[in-house]
Every structure is written in structure tokens, then in C-alpha cells.
Motif scaffolding. Structure first.
Motif, PDB file in Angstrom:
ATOM      1  N   SER A  47       0.843  -1.208   0.000  1.00 58.62           N
ATOM      2  CA  SER A  47       0.000   0.000   0.000  1.00 58.62           C
ATOM      3  C   SER A  47       0.872   1.249   0.000  1.00 58.62           C
ATOM      4  O   SER A  47       0.565   2.234  -0.687  1.00 58.62           O
ATOM      5  N   CYS A  50       2.322   1.719  -3.463  1.00 61.81           N
ATOM      6  CA  CYS A  50       1.298   2.254  -4.378  1.00 61.81           C
ATOM      7  C   CYS A  50       1.040   3.731  -4.100  1.00 61.81           C
ATOM      8  O   CYS A  50       0.924   4.548  -5.025  1.00 61.81           O
ATOM      9  N   ARG A  55       6.552   0.893  -7.852  1.00 64.46           N
ATOM     10  CA  ARG A  55       6.213  -0.445  -8.329  1.00 64.46           C
ATOM     11  C   ARG A  55       6.896  -1.485  -7.460  1.00 64.46           C
ATOM     12  O   ARG A  55       7.921  -1.214  -6.826  1.00 64.46           O
ATOM     13  N   PHE A  82      -5.218  -5.808  -4.468  1.00 69.82           N
ATOM     14  CA  PHE A  82      -4.414  -5.085  -5.463  1.00 69.82           C
ATOM     15  C   PHE A  82      -4.823  -5.436  -6.895  1.00 69.82           C
ATOM     16  O   PHE A  82      -4.010  -5.391  -7.805  1.00 69.82           O
ATOM     17  N   VAL A  85      -4.415  -2.870  -9.969  1.00 70.28           N
ATOM     18  CA  VAL A  85      -3.289  -2.003  -9.600  1.00 70.28           C
ATOM     19  C   VAL A  85      -2.107  -2.405 -10.474  1.00 70.28           C
ATOM     20  O   VAL A  85      -1.454  -3.418 -10.235  1.00 70.28           O
ATOM     21  N   ASN A  87       0.815  -1.370 -10.817  1.00 65.08           N
ATOM     22  CA  ASN A  87       2.214  -1.277 -10.363  1.00 65.08           C
ATOM     23  C   ASN A  87       2.637  -2.399  -9.422  1.00 65.08           C
ATOM     24  O   ASN A  87       3.778  -2.426  -8.968  1.00 65.08           O
TER      25      ASN A  87
END
Length: 311
Positions: A47, A50, A55, A82, A85, A87
Motif C-alpha cells: 500500500s 502504491c 512499483r 491489489f 493495480v 504497479n
């Protein structure tokens, strides 16, 4: 570019969290192999990565630690928290006991998480490259150098390739030389046809669950020597007391005094990073924060040193 390889113990994860902004700014991509059953720390770390716009690559089938029999919980974490997401990538660790079919099944299962292949002992590169076929140009392959020599890597030369070298020669703390070469890969990776490089920081690739009592305490610090083609070296500041498992605080003080003396000599080439600032504060206060914390400072210093080199 730089891919530091972390085993996801507590202080490794804290290091990534605390360095998340710098990692993102420099486009450094940590590879994390979760080794602890509880994934709360990993979730917090991803987290933070992000939130910083960085990344990370998370190994979904770890070879070491609590998830080596079954990485389902890691896959679930990625899928539940995730998804979408871009990355956070699923890293698939390719060992010598895996077959091409297993790799492809795992690859398919994690297709939504931009899978990255981490080669660490796999023995059928030609067959795997054939099975991947059209996917190769869009794929990132991370090679652990000791397990993936030049001919092996050639099978994936249409992909984005990262080479990870273990520059840390692990031995008993009492036996370390004062200084030795760590790596020149940060200078030479492009000449080797690689898009990036990595290392195991000053922890090394050899995995241990947790050390016993330390007979000697060592502080490991890397530096880049501009007088020697920017090769990276490592200092080992080792306590004088080496014959008893007691008094880690006293031994840390001995090792730290050597570190400060080397810094103040003006000839160390050690970059005055935020981590070094913290070592100086610990020395001034005479405080021992625990060996895990000391390792964290060494890892932070290593990342800061490479960030400065490429900055």
C-alpha cells in the motif's frame, strides 16, 4: 532499473515502506519474497509503494519461509487488495523442481497481475521460451546470476531482462575482512544486454530463519569508489569482542566506533546518507536499537547510495 531483492521479514518490509518515496522517484523496483505467514506487513508495504506511485514485484510461490508449500494466501492478497493495480506484479519463482507446464499454469493464473518471471535454478529455458512464444516481447525476466548464465538468458533476449547478482559473501561475523568488492553490475548491466540490475543488498541470497546469539556484531556498509571506475565495495565493521554470545549492545558500540572513525577519517568514500546520519546519532547517544534495526539502516544506506549514483 535497480531491483533490490528482499526476503519479506519484518525489517526488510519496514525498509521498503520507509524508502517507498525514494524507490518510486528513482524507478527502483523491489522484488519481495514473502517468508512470514502473516501477510499484514506485506499488505501495508505494498500500500505504501502504491501510495508513493512506485512499483513492486511480489513472489507468489516462495521457495523459503512459511509459504513455500503453498502460496495461495499471497495470490489471494493480490487478488483481493491489489486487483487493477498495475504497479504490483506477481513474481513467479522458477526453481529446478518446476516444469514448464507448472510455470505456464502459474503464469495464466496471475495474468491480471502483469506476471514477472524470476529465474533461480530452472533448467528448461528453451522449452519455456517456446511455450511463452508471442508473450516474450512484453515480458520482464529477472535472472539470479548464479543460476542463469549467458546461454540461459539468450532464450529471452526479446524480453526486458534484469540481472540480479549476490555481491554479499556471507560468513561468520568474526571472519569478515575490513573491506572487499561488492559489485560492478550497476556500471556494467547495460554492457551485458540488461535493462536493469539487482542484488540481495547486504543480506545475501543465503536464507536463514533467524540468527542465534551474535558472538561478534558486524555493520555492513557499501560505497562506490569513483577512483576505481565506480565499482561498489563493502566495509565490514566488526566488534573487537568475538568470543562470547553476550552483550550485543557493547559489541555494537565497538563496531559503530570503528564506523565513525572511518567516516571521520575523510577517506572512506562512504556517502553521508540519512542512514549514516542516524548511525552518527546512535553513536552520540550511545544507544543500541537492536540488530534488526541496524540491518535496516545498512539496507537504507545501500539504496540511498545507488539513488545518489543514478540521481
Amino acid at each position: 532499473m535497480y531491483h533490490p531483492y528482499f526476503r519479506g521479514k519484518q525489517f526488510e518490509l519496514i525498509t521498503i515502506r520507509e524508502m517507498a518515496e525514494l524507490l518510486a522517484k528513482m524507478n527502483f523496483v523491489p522484488v519481495i519474497e514473502p517468508v512470514r505467514e502473516s501477510l499484514g506487513g506485506l499488505k501495508k508495504t505494498l500500500s505504501a509503494v502504491c501510495a508513493a506511485g512506485g512499483r513492486a514485484i511480489v513472489i507468489v510461490n516462495p521457495y523459503h519461509g512459511d509459504h513455500q508449500e503453498d502460496g495461495t494466501n499471497i495470490t489471494c492478497l493480490l487478488q483481493e487488495d491489489f486487483t487493477g493495480v498495475g504497479n504490483i506484479s506477481a513474481g513467479i519463482l522458477l526453481r529446478n523442481d518446476m516444469k514448464v507446464e507448472e510455470v505456464m499454469a502459474c503464469y495464466g493464473q496471475h495474468a491480471s497481475h502483469n506476471p514477472v518471471l524470476v529465474h533461480a535454478g530452472f533448467t528448461a529455458p528453451k522449452a519455456l521460451a517456446a511455450a511463452l512464444d508471442d508473450s516474450i516481447p512484453g515480458l520482464t525476466n529477472v535472472f539470479v546470476e548464479d543460476h542463469a548464465k549467458l546461454l540461459y538468458r539468450k532464450h529471452f533476449d526479446q524480453s526486458t531482462r534484469i540481472l540480479v547478482r549476490d555481491g554479499f559473501k556471507r560468513q561468520r561475523n568474526a571472519d569478515y575482512p575490513e573491506m572487499e568488492e561488492f559489485s560492478d553490475l550497476h556500471v556494467t548491466y547495460g554492457d551485458l544486454g540488461m535493462a536493469g540490475f539487482g542484488d540481495f543488498l547486504m543480506v545475501g541470497d543465503a536464507y536463514t530463519e533467524g540468527g542465534g546469539p551474535a558472538y561478534a556484531v558486524a555493520i555492513h556498509l557499501t560505497f562506490i569508489d569513483p577512483d576505481k571506475d565506480d565499482v561498489m565495495y563493502i566495509y565490514h565493521f566488526v566488534s573487537d569482542t568475538k568470543d562470547t554470545p553476550t552483550d550485543p549492545a557493547g559489541k555494537f558500540a565497538q563496531a559503530l566506533a570503528k564506523l565513525i572513525a572511518k567516516l571521520d577519517s575523510g577517506t572512506s568514500h562512504i556517502l553521508e546518507t540519512e542512514a549514516i546520519e542516524e548511525f552518527r546519532v546512535l553513536h552520540a547517544k550511545g544507544h543500541f536499537p537492536g540488530l534488526g534495526y541496524v540491518k535496516k539502516l545498512s539496507m537504507k544506506h545501500h539504496i540511498e547510495t545507488l539513488a545518489h549514483h543514478f540521481g
